[in-house]
Design an enzyme around this catalytic site. Structure first.
Site, mmCIF file in Angstrom:
data_model
loop_
_atom_site.group_PDB
_atom_site.id
_atom_site.type_symbol
_atom_site.label_atom_id
_atom_site.label_comp_id
_atom_site.label_asym_id
_atom_site.label_seq_id
_atom_site.Cartn_x
_atom_site.Cartn_y
_atom_site.Cartn_z
ATOM 1 N N LEU A 17 -0.152 9.272 -0.385
ATOM 2 C CA LEU A 17 1.290 9.140 -0.580
ATOM 3 C C LEU A 17 1.658 7.732 -1.021
ATOM 4 O O LEU A 17 2.633 7.535 -1.747
ATOM 5 C CB LEU A 17 2.025 9.491 0.716
ATOM 6 C CG LEU A 17 1.815 10.903 1.259
ATOM 7 C CD1 LEU A 17 2.557 11.065 2.584
ATOM 8 C CD2 LEU A 17 2.281 11.946 0.262
ATOM 9 N N GLY A 20 -0.330 0.312 1.337
ATOM 10 C CA GLY A 20 0.312 -0.885 1.847
ATOM 11 C C GLY A 20 -0.672 -2.031 1.897
ATOM 12 O O GLY A 20 -1.779 -1.942 1.360
ATOM 13 N N TYR A 22 -2.347 -3.059 4.363
ATOM 14 C CA TYR A 22 -3.490 -2.871 5.246
ATOM 15 C C TYR A 22 -4.070 -1.465 5.231
ATOM 16 O O TYR A 22 -4.817 -1.092 6.121
ATOM 17 C CB TYR A 22 -3.093 -3.228 6.681
ATOM 18 C CG TYR A 22 -2.654 -4.658 6.838
ATOM 19 C CD1 TYR A 22 -3.555 -5.696 6.709
ATOM 20 C CD2 TYR A 22 -1.318 -4.965 7.091
ATOM 21 C CE1 TYR A 22 -3.154 -7.015 6.844
ATOM 22 C CE2 TYR A 22 -0.902 -6.281 7.230
ATOM 23 C CZ TYR A 22 -1.824 -7.303 7.102
ATOM 24 O OH TYR A 22 -1.419 -8.607 7.219
ATOM 25 N N GLU A 24 -3.758 2.893 3.552
ATOM 26 C CA GLU A 24 -3.087 3.897 2.742
ATOM 27 C C GLU A 24 -2.410 4.931 3.632
ATOM 28 O O GLU A 24 -2.665 5.008 4.828
ATOM 29 C CB GLU A 24 -4.091 4.574 1.803
ATOM 30 C CG GLU A 24 -5.257 5.245 2.504
ATOM 31 C CD GLU A 24 -6.286 5.782 1.535
ATOM 32 O OE1 GLU A 24 -6.145 5.527 0.329
ATOM 33 O OE2 GLU A 24 -7.218 6.475 1.986
ATOM 34 N N VAL A 25 -1.531 5.725 3.002
ATOM 35 C CA VAL A 25 -0.763 6.736 3.723
ATOM 36 C C VAL A 25 -1.173 8.116 3.240
ATOM 37 O O VAL A 25 -1.152 8.384 2.020
ATOM 38 C CB VAL A 25 0.751 6.535 3.520
ATOM 39 C CG1 VAL A 25 1.539 7.572 4.329
ATOM 40 C CG2 VAL A 25 1.167 5.123 3.931
ATOM 41 N N ASP A 132 12.052 -7.137 2.911
ATOM 42 C CA ASP A 132 11.313 -6.679 1.720
ATOM 43 C C ASP A 132 11.963 -5.421 1.158
ATOM 44 O O ASP A 132 11.286 -4.424 0.882
ATOM 45 C CB ASP A 132 9.846 -6.433 2.054
ATOM 46 C CG ASP A 132 8.969 -6.337 0.797
ATOM 47 O OD1 ASP A 132 9.395 -6.872 -0.260
ATOM 48 O OD2 ASP A 132 7.885 -5.743 0.865
#
Length: 460
Positions: A17, A20, A22, A24-25, A132
């Site tokens: 998806l 980031g 650190y 992944e999603v 952010d």
């Protein structure tokens, strides 16, 4: 698209998806109920400094409960990996709805801007600043509802009524307020500046500058008030430009507050008032508000885009089965999680049940405007794509699964990385692109260029 058993009745789909700093999603789907949640996977062995930052992010995120904030469900920690469970936003990232160099329809931008203000207001009232805000961190949930995500840079700026100045220079350069790069700054005005850049991007499809420093030519023109004939400002109607100017005031103390933004004429204008209707007596009722020189057609471009459903969804309670998932993961033996290497052949048979993408599970892919079907085979598609990448002088690599990682730079000379995956669905090949690192608008521009170069193999 394949799925593996994550834990008990939950399947993990191999489509990513997002990524980031650190990890992944991934998407998790309940086998029976088809409930969906997002799972952020952090590899502590790969990212040595992840633990402290992730703990801070979770500490803040678990405090939040608002319809315009991605919900936090729980976490599971292992010695080398960590799993954070979040609300799944099926509509993908906001930047997917922004047409490069054009933007989106004014009524859609207004709706998203209102929802963004509601979410930011909630954060600020709790003494939290995001730091952010950008289209890549604004997701679209069911019913077209905007949801703020990724609290990796968030922090407390107010505690027990006492506000503190911030000094950490963090965020994404094109969206950073100028004071963030110069001195200790107030949290609320700097977040609102970022919202102002998002506002301009939604209406024009471009960013005004690479960074808000005097070294940048475009920002220098803004500072000197000699920008009016330049893009993106020339694309804005008078009222939209008025709002942008006041949100992007160089003096944070004179910048519009959140309440003032919500009361601005552009935010209150009825963009759906352009049609007349017949009364019962046969007379024609004219709109109480008309398009005029203050609102104009909002830009010099035609912003007609596919309709997006923007109605608010019915407020729902957290699904009990998601809570059950979190509980299961806290009590399940580590080797039962599909991301760990199975130690026995029987485990392999149970855990790695795979299912291809079909018309029945296609909806499990998050919505993107950066994908298309092709008319040739898997191999021919890969060959054509890599040939075009070579022609455009983009760096690229492939992995064992056939995914292509593409690396280049955008017009601001910032690194841009995106990935291409091939999925087979009912005998057809789907070529799917997603952003990995960099500006979403620049990614979409590169995608449109690639799509144009591959037009001969696209299934129209």
């Amino acid at each position: 698209m394949q799925a593996t058993t994550f834990v008990e009745d939950w399947l993990c789909y191999n489509t990513t998806l997002g990524e980031g700093a650190y990890g992944e999603v991934k998407l998790l789907i309940h086998r029976r109920t088809e409930e969906k949640i997002a799972c952020k996977i952090i590899n502590h062995q790969r990212y040595k400094d992840a633990a402290t930052n992730i703990n801070r992010e979770v500490t803040i995120h678990r405090m939040l409960d608002h319809e315009n904030i991605i919900k936090y469900f729980g976490r599971r920690q292992e010695p080398l990996k960590e799993y954070i469970f979040l609300e799944y936003a099926s509509g993908g990232e906001l930047f997917q709805l922004i047409e490069p160099d054009i933007g989106m329809a004014s009524h859609a931008a207004q709706t998203y801007m209102k929802q963004l203000m509601h979410g930011v207001n909630y954060l600020h009232n709790k003494g939290i600043t995001h730091r952010d805000i950008k289209p890549e961190n604004l997701l679209i949930g069911e019913g077209g509802v905007l949801k703020i995500s990724d609290f990796g840079m968030a922090t407390l700026f107010r505690y027990k009524g006492k506000e503190r100045l911030l000094d950490k220079k963090c965020g994404t350069k094109p969206y950073l307020a100028p004071e963030v790069l110069q001195k200790p700054y107030r949290a609320q005005p700097s977040d609102l500046w970022s919202c102002g850049i998002v506002f301009v991007a939604m209406l024009t499809g471009e960013l005004p500058w690479a960074d808000a420093t005097d070294r940048n030519v475009e920002f220098a023109k803004w500072r000197k008030d000699v920008y009016i004939s330049e893009t993106p400002w020339s694309k804005l109607g008078n009222t939209a430009l008025s709002l942008a100017r006041q949100i992007l005031n160089l003096d944070p103390n004179k910048r519009l507050t959140l309440e003032q933004i919500e009361k601005h004429p552009w935010m209150k204008f009825n963009f759906d008032c352009g049609s007349s209707k017949d009364n019962v007596d046969g007379s024609v009722e004219r709109p109480t508000k008309r398009w005029n020189s203050m609102v104009e057609a909002e830009t010099k471009h035609n912003r007609d885009t596919p309709q997006v459903t923007l109605s608010q969804p019915i407020i729902t309670y957290r699904p009990s089965s998601i809570d059950q998932l979190i509980n299961d993961l806290k009590t399940t033996r580590r080797e039962q999680v599909c991301f760990s290497q199975p130690t026995q052949y029987e485990d392999l048979m149970i855990q790695f049940t795979q299912s291809p993408i079909t018309k029945d599970n296609f909806h499990n892919l998050s919505k993107r405007m950066t994908r298309f079907y092709v008319t040739v085979s898997y191999e021919k598609t890969l060959e054509a794509l890599c040939s075009v990448l070579d022609t455009l002088h983009y760096s690229w690599t492939t992995d064992a699964s056939g995914a292509v990682t593409i690396s280049t730079v955008d017009f601001m000379k910032n690194q841009l990385i995106f990935k291409a995956n091939l999925f087979e669905m009912d005998g057809r090949i789907l070529l799917d692109f997603r952003l990995s690192k960099g500006c979403g608008l620049e990614f979409k521009k590169k995608f449109l260029k690639l799509k144009s170069c591959l037009c001969d193999i696209i299934d129209k």
